[in-house]
Design a protein around this motif. Structure first.
Motif, PDB file in Angstrom:
ATOM      1  N   GLN A   1       2.229  21.471 -46.779  1.00 23.86           N
ATOM      2  CA  GLN A   1       0.813  21.320 -46.458  1.00 23.86           C
ATOM      3  C   GLN A   1       0.086  20.573 -47.576  1.00 23.86           C
TER       4      GLN A   1
ATOM      5  N   LEU B   1       6.018  24.248 -29.642  1.00 19.16           N
ATOM      6  CA  LEU B   1       4.903  23.306 -29.805  1.00 19.16           C
ATOM      7  C   LEU B   1       5.140  22.027 -29.004  1.00 19.16           C
TER       8      LEU B   1
ATOM      9  N   GLU C   1      -4.523  19.333 -32.810  1.00 16.50           N
ATOM     10  CA  GLU C   1      -4.259  20.546 -33.595  1.00 16.50           C
ATOM     11  C   GLU C   1      -2.779  20.938 -33.515  1.00 16.50           C
ATOM     12  N   ILE C   2      -2.214  20.802 -32.327  1.00 18.22           N
ATOM     13  CA  ILE C   2      -0.792  21.135 -32.155  1.00 18.22           C
ATOM     14  C   ILE C   2       0.073  20.150 -32.945  1.00 18.22           C
TER      15      ILE C   2
ATOM     16  N   ILE D   1       3.758  20.224 -39.980  1.00 21.09           N
ATOM     17  CA  ILE D   1       4.118  21.169 -41.057  1.00 21.09           C
ATOM     18  C   ILE D   1       5.429  21.886 -40.735  1.00 21.09           C
ATOM     19  N   ILE D   2       5.574  22.336 -39.508  1.00 21.09           N
ATOM     20  CA  ILE D   2       6.770  23.089 -39.123  1.00 21.09           C
ATOM     21  C   ILE D   2       8.019  22.199 -39.146  1.00 21.09           C
TER      22      ILE D   2
ATOM     23  N   LYS E   1       6.300  25.898 -46.726  1.00 20.30           N
ATOM     24  CA  LYS E   1       5.189  25.500 -45.842  1.00 20.30           C
ATOM     25  C   LYS E   1       3.938  25.172 -46.652  1.00 20.30           C
TER      26      LYS E   1
ATOM     27  N   GLY F   1      -0.117  17.242 -45.796  1.00 25.67           N
ATOM     28  CA  GLY F   1      -1.125  17.770 -44.869  1.00 25.67           C
ATOM     29  C   GLY F   1      -2.265  16.814 -44.612  1.00 25.67           C
TER      30      GLY F   1
ATOM     31  N   SER G   1       9.541  24.863 -33.560  1.00 25.97           N
ATOM     32  CA  SER G   1       8.839  23.637 -33.161  1.00 25.97           C
ATOM     33  C   SER G   1       8.980  23.376 -31.660  1.00 25.97           C
TER      34      SER G   1
ATOM     35  N   GLU H   1      -0.744  18.686 -35.693  1.00 22.59           N
ATOM     36  CA  GLU H   1      -0.871  19.052 -37.113  1.00 22.59           C
ATOM     37  C   GLU H   1       0.080  20.207 -37.446  1.00 22.59           C
ATOM     38  N   ASP H   2       0.145  21.192 -36.563  1.00 22.93           N
ATOM     39  CA  ASP H   2       1.070  22.318 -36.777  1.00 22.93           C
ATOM     40  C   ASP H   2       2.520  21.847 -36.704  1.00 22.93           C
TER      41      ASP H   2
END
Length: 375
Positions: A188, A89, A102-103, A109-110, A184, A192, A86, A105-106
């Motif tokens: 999600q 990010l 978008e970052i 999850i991470i 993961k 998510g 993470s 959102e990733d």
């Protein structure tokens, strides 16, 4: 006078014979009883000494288990952080990139995934090492007890011990990789679609974690629902499956390799037992409860909220935007997999279920000297 004495003896000959036999019998019986009592005392003393030695060896083995768990936590943490990175990010977000959403959102999850994986893998590490080190500890005790006996081959030579204990690398390698993939996917599915701006309470966070656990723990290796509730669906992450282990037998195996395989099969049987499933589930409950307690520190109401309307708001009334919860849960891995003092792991090691289970495993494998050779 001698004649009269002789006549007296002749007249009472039977009485004298009976008295002699009786006295002799009592004497011999006394000697026999003394010998039996001495043998019993010696046997009881030997059993007491053997029990004391075994208890001392068991307690020493548990200390080894604890130290081994703590020594492996940095390796486990590094493996998780490397795959669920993470930090890279958050570094990108500092530069205000055009794909900021978008970052985020990733990162969502991470961040959730790596703390959840940290709880799972730490609990698994604690329980798996308890099983392995008490199985091998039982055999080492038997080997030590057999020292000096002619023709007695060691049940667990040092080479076998090293080869057997190296199987823990599966949890830190392929097992961890598969666990990360499954977690993961579950994260999600559950969060998510939750908006980053949505305010979430501690109770709702607890519900999210419960739903994620349900998805992870009710799936077998094939991805299908696990129907056998007495057997943990998490076993595959702990030890290679039997098919992959047996595949290695295509190559020529030494006698020590065969012994190691037998140890692994015994371990697999133990991991698939209902008792192990119960203990692991108790550890996971404790672990996720501890994770939520750590998170609760950030849900405490402010002074302004405490004084609002003259009432005290409980934790259930405090809500934080999901975007604020992400960095909080992201950092939990450092308390879960930290080096000493580690209160998270200490909680697990002090659980009565862990101690009782370890004692049962050690008792079983320190009392069966023919188990390895008989298979």
């Amino acid at each position: 006078m001698l004649r009269s004495l002789w006549n007296f003896v002749k007249r009472h000959k039977k009485k004298f014979l009976f008295t002699g036999v009786f006295v002799g019998g009592v004497y011999l019986l006394g000697k026999y009883a003394q010998k039996k009592l001495r043998d019993l005392q010696e046997r009881e003393a030997a059993e007491y000494i053997a029990q004391a030695r075994r208890q001392y060896h068991f307690e020493s083995n548990q200390r080894t288990c604890n130290m081994t768990v703590l020594s492996m936590l940095p390796t486990l943490r590094e493996a998780i952080v490397q795959q669920l990175n993470s930090e890279s990010l958050t570094g990108l977000l500092k530069n205000r990139p055009p794909n900021k959403l978008e970052i985020w959102e990733d990162l969502r999850i991470i961040s959730f995934s790596r703390s959840i994986v940290a709880v799972y893998s730490t609990c698994m590490l604690v329980v798996l090492l308890r099983v392995q080190l008490n199985i091998i500890g039982g055999y080492i005790y038997l080997d030590n007890a057999a020292v000096g006996k002619n023709g007695t081959a060691p049940l667990a030579p040092p080479e076998v011990q090293q080869q057997y204990l190296s199987s823990i690398q599966h949890l830190l390698g392929d097992g961890l990789n598969e666990l990360i993939t499954v977690v993961k996917k579950a994260v999600q599915t559950v969060i998510g679609s939750v908006s980053l701006k949505q305010c979430v309470s501690l109770q709702e966070l607890d519900r999210y974690l419960g739903e994620i656990r349900q998805l992870v723990e009710q799936r077998s290796q094939s991805g299908e629902l696990e129907t056998d509730t007495s057997r943990s669906s998490l076993c595959w992450y702990l030890i290679p499956n039997e098919e992959s282990t047996l595949a290695s037998q295509a190559c020529g195996l030494t006698e020590k390799d065969v012994t190691t395989l037998k140890l692994l099969n015994e371990t697999r049987d133990m991991l698939e037992s209902p008792d192990f499933n119960t203990v692991l589930n108790s550890c996971l409950n404790r672990g996720f409860s501890r994770l939520l307690d750590n998170m609760a520190e950030f849900f405490k109401p402010t002074e302004e909220e405490l004084n609002q309307n003259g009432t005290v708001n409980s934790l259930s009334n405090v809500k934080l935007p999901l975007a604020k919860i992400i960095p909080i849960i992201n950092g939990q891995i450092h308390s879960t997999c930290s080096e000493t003092p580690n209160h998270f792991v200490q909680d697990l090691l002090l659980m009565d279920q862990i101690k009782d289970f370890a004692a049962n495993v050690y008792e079983a494998f320190s009392s069966q000297p023919q188990q390895l050779s008989a298979q």
